[in-house]
Scaffold this motif. Structure first.
Motif, short mmCIF file in Angstrom:
data_model
loop_
_atom_site.label_atom_id
_atom_site.label_comp_id
_atom_site.label_asym_id
_atom_site.label_seq_id
_atom_site.Cartn_x
_atom_site.Cartn_y
_atom_site.Cartn_z
N GLU A 1 -3.77 -20.10 11.85
CA GLU A 1 -3.20 -18.87 12.42
C GLU A 1 -3.98 -17.70 11.89
OE1 GLU A 1 0.96 -18.31 11.56
OE2 GLU A 1 1.32 -20.46 12.50
N ILE A 2 -4.32 -16.59 13.01
CA ILE A 2 -4.93 -15.50 12.40
C ILE A 2 -4.03 -14.25 12.43
CG2 ILE A 2 -7.03 -14.12 13.15
CD1 ILE A 2 -8.16 -16.49 14.71
N ASN A 3 -3.76 -13.91 11.20
CA ASN A 3 -2.77 -12.74 11.08
C ASN A 3 -3.73 -11.33 11.10
OD1 ASN A 3 -1.61 -10.92 8.83
ND2 ASN A 3 0.06 -12.05 10.05
N ILE A 4 -3.39 -10.50 11.76
CA ILE A 4 -3.86 -9.09 11.79
C ILE A 4 -3.84 -8.32 10.73
CG2 ILE A 4 -3.84 -6.73 13.01
CD1 ILE A 4 -5.21 -8.69 14.57
N THR A 5 -2.91 -8.16 10.05
CA THR A 5 -2.60 -7.56 8.60
C THR A 5 -3.82 -8.28 7.60
OG1 THR A 5 -0.42 -6.99 9.27
CG2 THR A 5 -1.20 -6.81 7.02
N THR A 6 -3.58 -9.42 7.69
CA THR A 6 -4.34 -10.34 6.44
C THR A 6 -5.93 -9.82 6.81
OG1 THR A 6 -2.68 -11.92 6.30
CG2 THR A 6 -4.96 -12.37 5.69
N ASN A 7 -6.34 -9.81 8.01
CA ASN A 7 -7.61 -9.79 8.31
C ASN A 7 -8.27 -8.39 8.29
OD1 ASN A 7 -9.52 -12.46 9.92
ND2 ASN A 7 -7.24 -12.81 9.87
N ALA A 8 -7.37 -7.43 8.58
CA ALA A 8 -7.55 -6.05 8.29
C ALA A 8 -7.99 -5.91 6.78
CB ALA A 8 -6.59 -5.01 8.71
N PHE A 9 -7.11 -6.29 5.96
CA PHE A 9 -7.25 -6.10 4.52
C PHE A 9 -8.47 -6.94 4.11
CE2 PHE A 9 -2.52 -5.82 3.86
CZ PHE A 9 -2.48 -4.45 3.31
N PHE B 1 -7.41 -6.37 -1.90
CA PHE B 1 -7.78 -4.88 -0.94
C PHE B 1 -7.01 -3.72 -2.11
CE2 PHE B 1 -6.14 -1.26 1.05
CZ PHE B 1 -7.62 -0.58 1.36
N TYR B 2 -5.85 -3.84 -2.45
CA TYR B 2 -5.32 -2.83 -3.40
C TYR B 2 -6.14 -2.65 -4.63
CZ TYR B 2 -0.75 -2.24 -1.26
OH TYR B 2 0.44 -1.89 -0.51
N ILE B 3 -6.43 -3.76 -5.16
CA ILE B 3 -7.02 -3.69 -6.53
C ILE B 3 -8.75 -3.01 -6.39
CG2 ILE B 3 -8.43 -5.03 -8.50
CD1 ILE B 3 -6.06 -6.85 -8.06
N ILE B 4 -9.11 -3.47 -5.35
CA ILE B 4 -10.63 -3.16 -5.09
C ILE B 4 -10.61 -1.59 -4.65
CG2 ILE B 4 -12.59 -3.33 -3.21
CD1 ILE B 4 -12.02 -6.29 -3.44
N TYR B 5 -9.82 -1.21 -3.60
CA TYR B 5 -9.54 0.35 -3.31
C TYR B 5 -9.23 1.16 -4.36
CZ TYR B 5 -7.93 4.05 -0.37
OH TYR B 5 -7.91 5.13 0.03
N LEU B 6 -8.28 0.87 -5.21
CA LEU B 6 -7.79 1.71 -6.05
C LEU B 6 -8.90 1.89 -7.28
CD1 LEU B 6 -4.27 0.58 -6.33
CD2 LEU B 6 -5.01 2.67 -5.30
N TYR B 7 -9.65 0.82 -7.54
CA TYR B 7 -10.60 0.62 -8.51
C TYR B 7 -11.60 1.55 -7.85
CZ TYR B 7 -14.12 -0.83 -11.84
OH TYR B 7 -15.16 -1.07 -12.58
N ASN B 8 -12.33 1.35 -6.94
CA ASN B 8 -13.26 1.88 -6.10
C ASN B 8 -13.20 3.44 -6.15
OD1 ASN B 8 -15.76 0.50 -5.73
ND2 ASN B 8 -15.42 0.77 -3.36
#
Length: 465
Positions: free
Chosen positions: A95-103, A454-461
């Motif tokens: 299954e290909i989930n849009i939210t997951t792939n966007a993250f 994503f949360y970790i990378i985005y907030l750190y970056n």
């Protein structure tokens, strides 16, 4: 004798140690998933090579299978192929989930920014900046061409392709689309348009702005969404506005945020009505919006939410408990990680790093509920001493050498030790009588991992932590 080290090793952790460990886990796990998991449709590495890469001394694309999209589920057990640890390819759920792939794609774009700092100081790491940007571009092209319905909106699909054929066959899983999915991909398409001034980048930007126009046109439909969906839409708009500074997005974002606030604070007994994950998401959104707009009202809301979050910490057990929820002692990795990130965001905002109560709570949850609970199967090994990432400002200066506890605690195995990928499993539960955690199934669920990374990378970056 100096190599023996001290007799008593005091594993005291501070916020920076934990921040660095989480970022190390996220970027290394993302690399492993992208290149070694085959948990999705893969791309031929020849399509990623270009003049920039040929001028660099790098072997990163040899014997790898970069992901074009990621599937829902896979087996995280590792096997050695040509002296390289690769994922076991059985038990894949296509299954290909849009939210997951966007993250996933947003994570690659943020990591591309991170590795760009290595330009002219480390070719192999700088090459990752180019490779991640190229993979992200291919992924977004794939989503635009293959992951939309007849109305043009992004929807989840199932891969029914025959492995013996080169023909791609995707079937829509559910015709109903989510506004939050469109918001996250809107942010991703805008982010990739910032790479250069090419005609292709202008097309990505215009496509992103087309999605923004859709939000403006169907603004009234947003008011009917659940609070959880509104929070996800708000997150996507926050990220998009950070990249674009688009005024229409700002107006819509503030409007949605007011609606969320009105709905949230109208509920009685907040801590027993709202899910912990939702409150954490709301808190993080409040901080991001405050950073984006400097509106003090957003900071005031964040302060109120933080007080609610603190009620979930049980000092006697040293863990968070989901009071008022059906399974108060069963936890997903997203709940735990968002709670930890909320604590870290708060201390950055309030400048209270020396607060002993805060330090105790953060360290306790990180060690007990994240590292030692079994919710993470393994942790990437600490970089070698000749690796620039082992030093502050990537200097290779011995005075700038970072400690091992800035990368990994010794209590958790590395992938090489237990042949399991460095990923989060679906859930754990706490047995209060035995005072111990019980693992759920040892499986990889992309929708439980990609948002965290994503949360970790985005907030750190972006220097939020």
């Amino acid at each position: 004798m100096k190599y023996i080290g001290p007799f008593l090793r005091l594993n005291s952790l501070n916020k920076d140690n934990i921040k660095n460990q989480l970022f190390h886990l996220s970027k290394e796990s993302m690399m492993d998933i992208i290149f070694n998991s085959r948990c999705g449709i893969t791309i031929n590495t020849k399509e990623l090579k270009n003049k920039q890469l040929s001028d660099l001394n790098t072997n990163i694309l040899k014997s790898t299978y970069p992901l074009l999209c990621i599937y829902k589920k896979s087996n995280p057990k590792l096997k050695s192929i040509n002296d390289k640890l690769c994922w076991n390819e059985d038990k894949v759920k296509k299954e290909i989930n849009i939210t997951t792939n966007a993250f996933m794609t947003l994570s690659l774009l943020e990591l591309s920014d991170y590795y760009n700092f290595f330009k002219n100081i480390d070719d192999s790491k700088y090459a990752l900046s180019i490779i991640y940007a190229n993979i992200a571009k291919k992924q977004l092209q794939f989503y635009a061409c293959n992951m939309r319905n007849d109305d043009g909106v992004f929807v989840d699909k199932i891969d029914l392709s025959d492995p013996s054929s080169n023909e791609l066959k995707l079937e829509i899983k559910n015709e109903k689309f989510k506004f939050s999915d469109q918001a996250m991909l809107m942010a991703a398409f805008y982010k990739i348009s910032l790479l250069d001034d090419s005609k292709e980048s202008i097309e990505y930007k215009n496509f992103s702005l087309d999605i923004m126009n859709m939000f403006t046109k169907f603004k009234q439909d947003l008011y009917c969404l659940s609070i959880d969906e509104l929070l996800k839409v708000s997150l996507g708009l926050n990220i998009f506005y950070k990249y674009s500074k688009n005024e229409d997005a700002k107006v819509l974002l503030l409007d949605i945020f007011d609606l969320i606030t009105e709905n949230y604070f109208s509920l009685a007994q907040l801590s027993t009505v709202m899910k912990l994950e939702s409150t954490c998401t709301y808190y993080i959104n409040s901080i991001l919006l405050y950073k984006n707009t400097n509106y003090i009202a957003c900071k005031d809301i964040a302060d109120k939410l933080y007080l609610e979050l603190m009620k979930s910490y049980n000092d006697e057990l040293g863990i968070i408990i989901k009071y008022g929820e059906k399974n108060s002692l069963k936890f997903s990795p997203i709940e735990i990680c968002l709670y930890i990130l909320s604590l870290m965001l708060n201390v950055k905002e309030c400048d209270n790093d020396s607060d002993n109560d805060y330090a105790h709570i953060l360290t306790s949850i990180f060690k007990k509920q994240l590292v030692n609970s079994g919710i993470i199967l393994s942790w990437p090994e600490t970089p070698n001493l000749d690796d620039r990432e082992r030093y502050k400002n990537f200097s290779l200066n011995s005075d700038d050498l970072l400690e091992e506890k800035d990368f990994k605690l010794p209590s958790i195995p590395s992938p090489e030790n237990n042949n399991l990928a460095p990923i989060f499993i679906k859930s754990i539960s706490f047995n209060e009588k035995k005072q111990e955690f019980k693992q759920g199934k040892t499986s990889f669920y992309s929708e439980k991992n990609m948002p965290i990374f994503f949360y970790i990378i985005y907030l750190y970056n972006n220097c939020y932590l």
